[in-house]
Structures are given as C-alpha cells and as structure tokens.
Design an enzyme around this catalytic site. Structure first.
Site, PDB file in Angstrom:
ATOM      1  N   GLU A 221     -20.780-118.750 -15.956  1.00 32.43           N
ATOM      2  CA  GLU A 221     -21.988-117.918 -16.020  1.00 32.43           C
ATOM      3  C   GLU A 221     -21.984-116.888 -14.893  1.00 32.43           C
ATOM      4  O   GLU A 221     -22.115-115.692 -15.132  1.00 32.43           O
ATOM      5  CB  GLU A 221     -23.232-118.801 -15.969  1.00 32.43           C
ATOM      6  CG  GLU A 221     -23.367-119.683 -17.199  1.00 32.43           C
ATOM      7  CD  GLU A 221     -24.808-119.924 -17.597  1.00 32.43           C
ATOM      8  OE1 GLU A 221     -25.186-119.487 -18.698  1.00 32.43           O
ATOM      9  OE2 GLU A 221     -25.540-120.562 -16.808  1.00 32.43           O
TER      10      GLU A 221
ATOM     11  N   HIS B 163     -26.347-127.379 -27.124  1.00 28.46           N
ATOM     12  CA  HIS B 163     -26.097-126.182 -26.336  1.00 28.46           C
ATOM     13  C   HIS B 163     -25.025-126.414 -25.275  1.00 28.46           C
ATOM     14  O   HIS B 163     -24.377-125.466 -24.827  1.00 28.46           O
ATOM     15  CB  HIS B 163     -27.367-125.712 -25.628  1.00 28.46           C
ATOM     16  CG  HIS B 163     -28.486-125.359 -26.558  1.00 28.46           C
ATOM     17  ND1 HIS B 163     -28.440-124.273 -27.406  1.00 28.46           N
ATOM     18  CD2 HIS B 163     -29.689-125.946 -26.773  1.00 28.46           C
ATOM     19  CE1 HIS B 163     -29.557-124.200 -28.105  1.00 28.46           C
ATOM     20  NE2 HIS B 163     -30.336-125.202 -27.739  1.00 28.46           N
TER      21      HIS B 163
ATOM     22  N   THR C 279     -30.787-120.589 -16.260  1.00 23.92           N
ATOM     23  CA  THR C 279     -29.981-119.686 -17.086  1.00 23.92           C
ATOM     24  C   THR C 279     -30.151-119.960 -18.575  1.00 23.92           C
ATOM     25  O   THR C 279     -29.407-119.433 -19.394  1.00 23.92           O
ATOM     26  CB  THR C 279     -28.487-119.785 -16.721  1.00 23.92           C
ATOM     27  OG1 THR C 279     -28.012-121.113 -17.016  1.00 23.92           O
ATOM     28  CG2 THR C 279     -28.272-119.473 -15.252  1.00 23.92           C
TER      29      THR C 279
ATOM     30  N   HIS D 177     -21.050-124.988 -18.513  1.00 22.98           N
ATOM     31  CA  HIS D 177     -20.955-123.802 -19.359  1.00 22.98           C
ATOM     32  C   HIS D 177     -19.486-123.410 -19.425  1.00 22.98           C
ATOM     33  O   HIS D 177     -18.787-123.456 -18.410  1.00 22.98           O
ATOM     34  CB  HIS D 177     -21.787-122.657 -18.776  1.00 22.98           C
ATOM     35  CG  HIS D 177     -23.240-122.985 -18.625  1.00 22.98           C
ATOM     36  ND1 HIS D 177     -24.180-122.691 -19.586  1.00 22.98           N
ATOM     37  CD2 HIS D 177     -23.908-123.596 -17.607  1.00 22.98           C
ATOM     38  CE1 HIS D 177     -25.370-123.102 -19.173  1.00 22.98           C
ATOM     39  NE2 HIS D 177     -25.239-123.656 -17.981  1.00 22.98           N
TER      40      HIS D 177
ATOM     41  N   HIS E  43     -23.055-127.094 -13.206  1.00 22.26           N
ATOM     42  CA  HIS E  43     -24.349-126.973 -12.540  1.00 22.26           C
ATOM     43  C   HIS E  43     -24.911-128.366 -12.257  1.00 22.26           C
ATOM     44  O   HIS E  43     -25.196-129.120 -13.195  1.00 22.26           O
ATOM     45  CB  HIS E  43     -25.346-126.197 -13.405  1.00 22.26           C
ATOM     46  CG  HIS E  43     -24.996-124.760 -13.580  1.00 22.26           C
ATOM     47  ND1 HIS E  43     -25.543-123.960 -14.573  1.00 22.26           N
ATOM     48  CD2 HIS E  43     -24.145-123.953 -12.874  1.00 22.26           C
ATOM     49  CE1 HIS E  43     -25.044-122.741 -14.469  1.00 22.26           C
ATOM     50  NE2 HIS E  43     -24.199-122.711 -13.465  1.00 22.26           N
TER      51      HIS E  43
ATOM     52  N   HIS F 281     -24.769-130.335 -16.000  1.00 24.91           N
ATOM     53  CA  HIS F 281     -24.281-129.837 -17.280  1.00 24.91           C
ATOM     54  C   HIS F 281     -23.263-128.738 -17.006  1.00 24.91           C
ATOM     55  O   HIS F 281     -23.048-128.348 -15.850  1.00 24.91           O
ATOM     56  CB  HIS F 281     -25.444-129.296 -18.132  1.00 24.91           C
ATOM     57  CG  HIS F 281     -26.177-128.171 -17.482  1.00 24.91           C
ATOM     58  ND1 HIS F 281     -27.250-128.362 -16.631  1.00 24.91           N
ATOM     59  CD2 HIS F 281     -25.980-126.827 -17.518  1.00 24.91           C
ATOM     60  CE1 HIS F 281     -27.681-127.210 -16.192  1.00 24.91           C
ATOM     61  NE2 HIS F 281     -26.928-126.235 -16.713  1.00 24.91           N
TER      62      HIS F 281
END
Length: 307
Positions: free
Chosen positions: A130, A91, A225, A120, A143, A118
C-alpha cells in the site's frame, strides 16, 4: 398499479444503495455494484475517505524530516505464542491477536495493545504494497494494528486522533524460503474461499523482523486504508523489508474474493500527502554513534592503562 411499481422500484433502489460494498480495482466489472477506491467516499457513512489525511502515501525519502525522538520501540508479549483463527474475510486475510502484546516508545502516545494483523499484496508476487517509497511498490505489506490500552474496542479507539497505531512492514522477494513463515503460509493455503477460516498458532515475533532491524522507520499521521478511512492512525512504516520466496508470495494470490475472482492487487492507491510531514527515525545513525562511542571509550581505556 403504476404506484405499486414505482414504490417497488424505489425500494429496490434503496436496497441496492444499502447493500453497496467496497472493493478493489481488481474486482470491478461493469456488471458489479461494488465501489472501487476512487468511489469509497460515496458509500454511506464513508465520507472520511475523501479527507485530507488519508493513507497510504508515497514516502519521498529526501523530503522526510529527521526526528531524533523516534527511538527504538519497546515490545512486550510479542514473543508469546497464542492460538487464534486466520480468516479470509473477502478482502484480505486477518488474524486477531489473542494475547497481551504491547508496543511503546518510538514517540507513541503511551502504550498500545496489539489487536489484529492483516496483509495487502499484488499478483503472483508482483507489486502490491500500500505504501510506496520513492515510488517503489513492494510485493506485499503487513499491518499490525494496535490501539491505546485504555480502550476496550477498536471502534472506541478510532474516535481518538491518536487512538490507533499501525506498524507497517514491507516484504521483498528472496531466493530462499523464510522458514519462520511456513506455518502461516500453510494456514493461508487452507482458506482460499471467502469466509473460510482455520486455526493457527504463532507469535508476533515470527512474522516480524528482529528488533535490531526495526530501528529505521517513517512516521506520519494518517488513516485506515479501508472504509471508513477514519483519520485516527499513527503510522509507523519500517524501512527494512521481510524476505519471502517467490512461491511464498504467490500463495496469497490463490485466495478468492467473495465473487470467486482471484484475490489480487488488494491495495488502496496512494493518497495525497497534502500538508503533512513525514518524519524519519535516526535509526542506523544512532546505532553507529553508539558503536563509535563504545570503540572510542575502549581505545581511551587502553591508552590510559599502564604498560
């Protein structure tokens, strides 16, 4: 015979539901069984994904409320180099923080220990953060997940409404490479396949802005999230983005999901704010006041000095 077939069908149906996986919109196909963000709440034990305090959100700056208690943070151990493993977990990319790094101040409820970080991102450096600010979506978002130091596991911390504090940082495209990210980007290039991992040596300071660039930020109560979307997160989203070159941003789009599709657009859409208030720090205003006070005092000293 018909009874056996019926039982087999029911068992098959139950197995499908037990094996339901969440995914992002970029992964979905009609032939897949994965659940996109609009359906995460239908996965067993993920009902919280339809809660009233979900993340991420769109931050409307003119509607934020100034909170002078949102002072600069105190960081401890963020400069310490540690050895860890960076993993493509299907992911995102995730790195456990294998050192004692703590954050406090900024109106946090005590001291929080860094657990993991991590990211996004979008596609080839396109929109992918995000959180958004006044509707603007940045190329990527970092994050850093922390939990109250009294807890021994993240699962325990998530039972506390303020048990987890996430530090969120945006990225922006720069005309030059960010040399501090060279080792990290090189490690990302070695884990393209889902489940792949490699060793990495770094400090949290190398992936963050300098402390003087962390005085302007937003604060609101929210959630994880990703499933199960626990509403146990104190969110701090910093205004000033981290610069990366186009090629550095594009490196993340070469990773692969579990189904070998390009790992792109790995963000949850923004969620309703509902009755929450987003606060903003005094930031540069406080810094400016300190500078002005210093200049004024210096001038007063000069005026009072004998000729």
């Amino acid at each position: 015979m018909h009874l056996l077939l019926l039982l087999a069908f029911i068992a098959s149906f139950l197995n499908i539901n037990d094996g339901e996986e969440w995914c992002y919109h970029s992964q979905f196909e009609c032939t897949t069984q994965c659940k996109t963000p609009d359906r995460w709440q239908t996965i067993r034990n993920n009902e919280k994904c339809s809660g009233n305090e979900q993340s991420p959100i769109n931050i409307v700056t003119k509607k934020t409320r100034l909170d002078e208690g949102l002072t600069p943070f105190q960081l401890s151990g963020f400069q310490e180099t540690f050895h860890s493993t960076i993993t493509n977990n299907g992911h995102s990319v995730k790195v456990p923080v294998a050192t004692n790094a703590y954050v406090s101040g900024g109106k946090l409820d005590g001291r929080y220990k860094a657990v993991q970080f991590h990211l996004h991102w979008g596609k080839d450096g396109g929109p992918g953060s995000e959180h958004t600010v006044d509707g603007e979506q940045y190329p990527m978002e970092l994050h850093i997940v922390t939990m109250k130091e009294k807890y021994t596991s993240l699962s325990n911390a998530l039972a506390d409404r303020t048990g987890v504090a996430v530090l969120g940082f945006f990225y922006e495209e720069s005309s030059r490479s960010n040399k501090q990210y060279d080792a990290f980007i090189n490690a990302v290039s070695r884990i393209s396949q889902s489940g792949a991992n490699t060793s990495i040596t770094l400090s949290l300071n190398t992936i963050m802005p300098s402390p003087q660039n962390m005085t302007n930020y937003f604060r609101y109560p929210g959630s994880l999230t990703t499933p199960g979307c626990a509403e146990a997160v104190v969110w701090t989203v910093f205004e000033r983005p981290i610069p990366l070159s186009r090629s550095q941003l594009q490196a993340f789009s070469r990773l692969l999901f579990k189904d070998n599709k390009a790992m792109v657009n790995t963000f949850r859409p923004v969620q309703p704010l509902n009755n929450r208030i987003v606060f903003r720090s005094a930031g540069d205003a406080v810094l400016g006041s300190i500078i002005l006070l210093t200049v004024s005092l210096a001038a007063a000293v000069r005026l009072s000095s004998p000729n």
